[in-house]
Write an enzyme that holds these catalytic residues in place. Structure first.
Site, PDB file in Angstrom:
ATOM      1  N   ASP A 120     -85.212 -64.850  19.794  1.00 47.14           N
ATOM      2  CA  ASP A 120     -86.130 -65.130  18.689  1.00 47.14           C
ATOM      3  C   ASP A 120     -86.309 -63.925  17.779  1.00 47.14           C
ATOM      4  O   ASP A 120     -86.729 -64.049  16.630  1.00 47.14           O
ATOM      5  CB  ASP A 120     -87.491 -65.578  19.218  1.00 47.14           C
ATOM      6  CG  ASP A 120     -88.154 -64.502  20.056  1.00 47.14           C
ATOM      7  OD1 ASP A 120     -87.486 -63.976  20.951  1.00 47.14           O
ATOM      8  OD2 ASP A 120     -89.337 -64.191  19.803  1.00 47.14           O
ATOM      9  N   GLN A 134     -83.717 -61.805  17.175  1.00 47.93           N
ATOM     10  CA  GLN A 134     -82.433 -61.531  16.534  1.00 47.93           C
ATOM     11  C   GLN A 134     -82.279 -62.279  15.210  1.00 47.93           C
ATOM     12  O   GLN A 134     -81.470 -61.912  14.371  1.00 47.93           O
ATOM     13  CB  GLN A 134     -81.281 -61.906  17.473  1.00 47.93           C
ATOM     14  CG  GLN A 134     -81.204 -61.058  18.727  1.00 47.93           C
ATOM     15  CD  GLN A 134     -80.178 -61.580  19.706  1.00 47.93           C
ATOM     16  OE1 GLN A 134     -79.287 -62.328  19.324  1.00 47.93           O
ATOM     17  NE2 GLN A 134     -80.299 -61.198  20.967  1.00 47.93           N
ATOM     18  N   CYS A 135     -83.029 -63.351  15.057  1.00 54.11           N
ATOM     19  CA  CYS A 135     -82.973 -64.142  13.827  1.00 54.11           C
ATOM     20  C   CYS A 135     -84.297 -64.015  13.084  1.00 54.11           C
ATOM     21  O   CYS A 135     -85.347 -63.787  13.689  1.00 54.11           O
ATOM     22  CB  CYS A 135     -82.700 -65.619  14.132  1.00 54.11           C
ATOM     23  SG  CYS A 135     -81.192 -65.907  15.062  1.00 54.11           S
ATOM     24  N   THR A 136     -84.254 -64.157  11.790  1.00 58.28           N
ATOM     25  CA  THR A 136     -85.476 -64.159  11.000  1.00 58.28           C
ATOM     26  C   THR A 136     -86.137 -65.520  11.170  1.00 58.28           C
ATOM     27  O   THR A 136     -85.710 -66.515  10.576  1.00 58.28           O
ATOM     28  CB  THR A 136     -85.164 -63.895   9.513  1.00 58.28           C
ATOM     29  OG1 THR A 136     -84.448 -62.671   9.407  1.00 58.28           O
ATOM     30  CG2 THR A 136     -86.437 -63.804   8.712  1.00 58.28           C
ATOM     31  N   VAL A 137     -87.160 -65.576  11.983  1.00 59.76           N
ATOM     32  CA  VAL A 137     -87.835 -66.845  12.279  1.00 59.76           C
ATOM     33  C   VAL A 137     -89.024 -66.984  11.337  1.00 59.76           C
ATOM     34  O   VAL A 137     -90.026 -66.286  11.477  1.00 59.76           O
ATOM     35  CB  VAL A 137     -88.287 -66.899  13.749  1.00 59.76           C
ATOM     36  CG1 VAL A 137     -88.997 -68.216  14.031  1.00 59.76           C
ATOM     37  CG2 VAL A 137     -87.094 -66.721  14.670  1.00 59.76           C
TER      38      VAL A 137
END
Length: 713
Positions: free
Chosen positions: A570, A572-575
């Site tokens: 969660d 590692q990605c732009t959430v």
């Protein structure tokens, strides 16, 4: 040709119109850039020439130069075309309506009569003697549908109705009406008249045949001089018609003028026609007409009726031309995009500078969720020069949120985002000048091995060159540390910098202030003394115009470090919530447009909706804030201001000075040793100084009042 027979009604071949595509293109530009909703009549110039082909009549033609220039009130094309034997200028009026309904609702008969009345006035005022082309005044009504690139139009060539009609006594080829000597002299005189710049484009003239068979062409004002020592006088005109049995339309008003001016009942006329640019008496006609009009015709107050609306296949209907199919789709796209912006300028933003938007070069660092949206918004505002920089590839999770990508971009390992984004931009709008660069941004906290140093330094130099060659830079990357080097380079180069960052349901959009100016101070020595000033820089109510606005790092008390190591999925990605990126991207672009239109540009102070300064310096696009922070969970938004910090690791004078002095060696040291930036800017000392200070307490015991009651924290 044999006699047409005494008593035959003289009939005139109607004028025909022709409109060059360039006319419609220039009319579109004129309406968008100058006329807008003004539907006042426009003076235009039409062109015609004598018939030059035995089977094809010449038309009255409208060209791009028929319209006035956008910078002038009246057309200068008539002056520019004087002396051109291939184009006789004719004055006209264009009435362009704003809606199709208005076009059809025009009182055409009244409009025709008004133009005919001008001709009637010119006859009696003597203006015809000075400029005979006024006998050919014409009218065009039109509606330009600029969305569809279609144009509805209708020509009228006002002709004064001769009542009763003129009678044609005879009509023959000119070659049959003169002896050989007269024919040679007439041809020579016509060719000389057509070759002289002072007479080549004068459509009406006198043909004087002397007793010695010498033919002379004269101006209409020389009528009295033609009465001496002449055998006969013919009234000549440039005839656009090719028919052997009918003279062209210009003769109608010519006869009305001749009768009204001199009261002649029997008139000999000469229809001049050419072949390959020289007089052709076999095509030209000589005729005799009889006129027996009522006495009122010689009274200026008795305005005759008028006819002249152009027919289409014998019917009184307007014409319509569509240029969309003939235009390059790319050009159509540009026109449609420009139309929307120019309509904005018409209605509410007359000061909108489309030129500065079209020429501003924007560098987008990051081609992800924010980069895609910002690129789209920039194109919508008319920005045409966009460079995207990114090192990532399109993954399967991207297309739903990143609007420039589709599934095909994800296949076979995925295309590089910078490349795929540019391809998509050009499909959307072919006129965009977009470039994609695959490159990573060197970052503090991400140490560089010695064998990689040369490549990293090359990337740093390339990024510096890119920032120097662009006018506005958008920081749209995923990590905090990836924004440090661009922020430093922008501060050093004093470039407009727009920063957008996303949380899960919150966002920050801000513009960086200008680069540091004035003497370079040693912030390490001054850090403790300036602590209160630094804290004051964070005061939102401060409106001190002498202070620079801060950058993305000005509120930090630590240097940027590696934020990507040891991250869960969660992280590692732009959430973020899906609606967040479009909102932040749109605000970022609006902020740039505001800066470009502000008189102070990058030096503009932060403004608020309740700012005292705002009332005295209202901008057409509204206020120009420094920071915009929003929350989707609260559906709220607020504008803040933060002034530049003397301890900023990216834009303070100490860091910028060190970079300008040491160059890439400084950058490399900052990348490999993040604490170096803290030491350099005084943040290390600042954090140590806040580690302990004395607090006084009020002791309940009256006996315990010593200084030892203070507590060290």
């Amino acid at each position: 040709m044999a006699d047409s027979g005494r008593g035959t009604i003289l009939q005139f071949a109607p004028f025909q119109s022709s409109v060059d595509e360039g006319f419609w293109h220039k009319l579109s530009s004129l309406k968008l850039n100058k006329l807008r909703l003004d539907d006042s009549p426009i003076s235009i110039t039409g062109y015609y020439a004598p018939c030059s082909h035995p089977q094809v009549s010449n038309h009255l033609t409208l060209l791009a130069e028929s319209l006035p220039d956008e910078s002038s009130e009246e057309s200068s094309s008539r002056l520019a075309s004087q002396g051109n034997r291939n184009r006789c200028p004719v004055p006209g009026i264009l009435l362009n309506t704003n809606t199709l309904e208005s076009f059809y609702a025009l009182d055409k008969q009244s409009l025709l009569k008004a133009e005919a009345n001008k001709i009637w006035d010119d006859i009696y005022s003597g203006k015809v003697e000075e400029d005979s082309s006024v006998l050919l005044r014409f009218l065009v009504i039109s509606f330009a549908d600029l969305k569809k690139w279609s144009f509805h139009y209708w020509f009228a060539f006002p002709g004064l109705v001769l009542d009763p009609p003129a009678t044609l006594v005879n009509l023959r080829p000119a070659s049959q009406c003169f002896n050989s000597e007269e024919a040679k002299s007439l041809s020579r005189a016509c060719n000389e008249w057509r070759c002289m710049s002072s007479t080549a484009d004068i459509p009406f003239f006198l043909v004087s045949v002397g007793l010695d068979s010498i033919v002379t062409l004269r101006h209409l004002r020389e009528w009295e001089a033609c009465q001496n020592n002449v055998q006969k006088v013919l009234f000549g005109f440039y005839d656009p018609c090719h028919l052997p049995s009918n003279p062209g339309w210009p003769l109608r008003n010519y006869l009305a003028y001749i009768y009204s001016r001199w009261g002649l009942g029997k008139i000999h006329f000469f229809c001049y026609r050419e072949n390959r640019g020289f007089a052709e008496l076999g095509l030209s006609l000589v005729g005799e007409a009889e006129i027996s009009l009522s006495p009122g015709w010689r009274n200026h107050q008795s305005m005759p009726n008028a006819v002249g609306w152009e027919l289409k296949r014998g019917k009184k209907v307007s014409r319509c031309i569509s240029l969309a199919k003939t235009m390059d789709p790319s050009r159509l796209a540009v026109s449609a995009a420009d139309l929307n912006l120019k309509l904005m300028r018409w209605r509410t933003l007359p000061s909108l500078n489309l030129e500065i938007l079209a020429t501003t070069r924007c560098l987008l660092l990051g081609a992800g969720t924010l980069g895609c949206q910002v690129a789209r918004m920039l194109m919508a505002w008319g920005v045409r020069k966009i460079t995207l920089l990114d090192s990532g590839k399109v993954s399967m999770s991207n297309p739903l949120r990143q609007s420039l990508y589709v599934l095909d971009d994800c296949l076979n390992g995925g295309k590089f985002k910078a490349v795929a984004a540019v391809e998509s931009l050009k499909r959307i709008f072919p006129a965009v000048e977009a470039e994609g660069l695959v490159m990573a941004i060197p970052m503090p906290g991400h140490p560089v091995h010695s064998q990689e140093e040369s490549n990293i330094l090359q990337d740093c130099r390339h990024l510096s060159d890119l920032i120097n060659s662009h006018d506005a830079i958008f920081l749209l990357t995923d990590t905090r540390e990836s924004r440090w080097l661009p922020s430093l380079l922008c501060a050093s180069a004093n470039k407009i910098t727009i920063n957008a960052a996303l949380g899960f349901d919150s966002f920050l959009v801000m513009r960086h202030g200008s680069g540091p100016t004035g003497a370079i101070r040693n912030s390490q020595a001054e850090t403790l003394n300036n602590m209160s000033a630094s804290m004051g820089n964070l005061n939102l109510s401060s409106q001190n115009g002498s202070q620079r606005l801060g950058c993305y790092f000005c509120n930090d008390v630590v240097a940027p470090i590696d934020s990507t190591a040891n991250r869960t999925l969660d992280q590692q990605c732009t959430v973020t919530r899906p609606g967040l990126a479009p909102i932040a991207s749109a605000l970022a672009v609006e902020l740039l447009v505001g800066v470009l239109h502000h008189p102070s540009g990058i030096y503009a102070k932060a403004e608020f909706s309740n700012s005292n300064d705002n009332g005295s310096n209202e901008q057409p696009l509204g206020i120009l804030p420094h920071q915009i922070r929003g929350s989707l969970s609260q559906f709220s938004q607020m504008t803040l201001v933060g002034h530049a910090s003397t301890c900023c690791t990216a834009c303070c004078s100490t860091v910028v000075s060190e970079y300008q002095t040491r160059g890439m060696d400084f950058v490399l040291q900052a990348i490999n040793h993040p604490t170096y930036l803290e030491d350099l800017t005084g943040l290390t000392e600042l954090m140590k100084s806040t580690g302990s200070y004395m607090l006084d307490w009020d002791n309940d015991s009256e006996n315990d009042k010593d200084d030892d009651d203070s507590i060290e924290i």
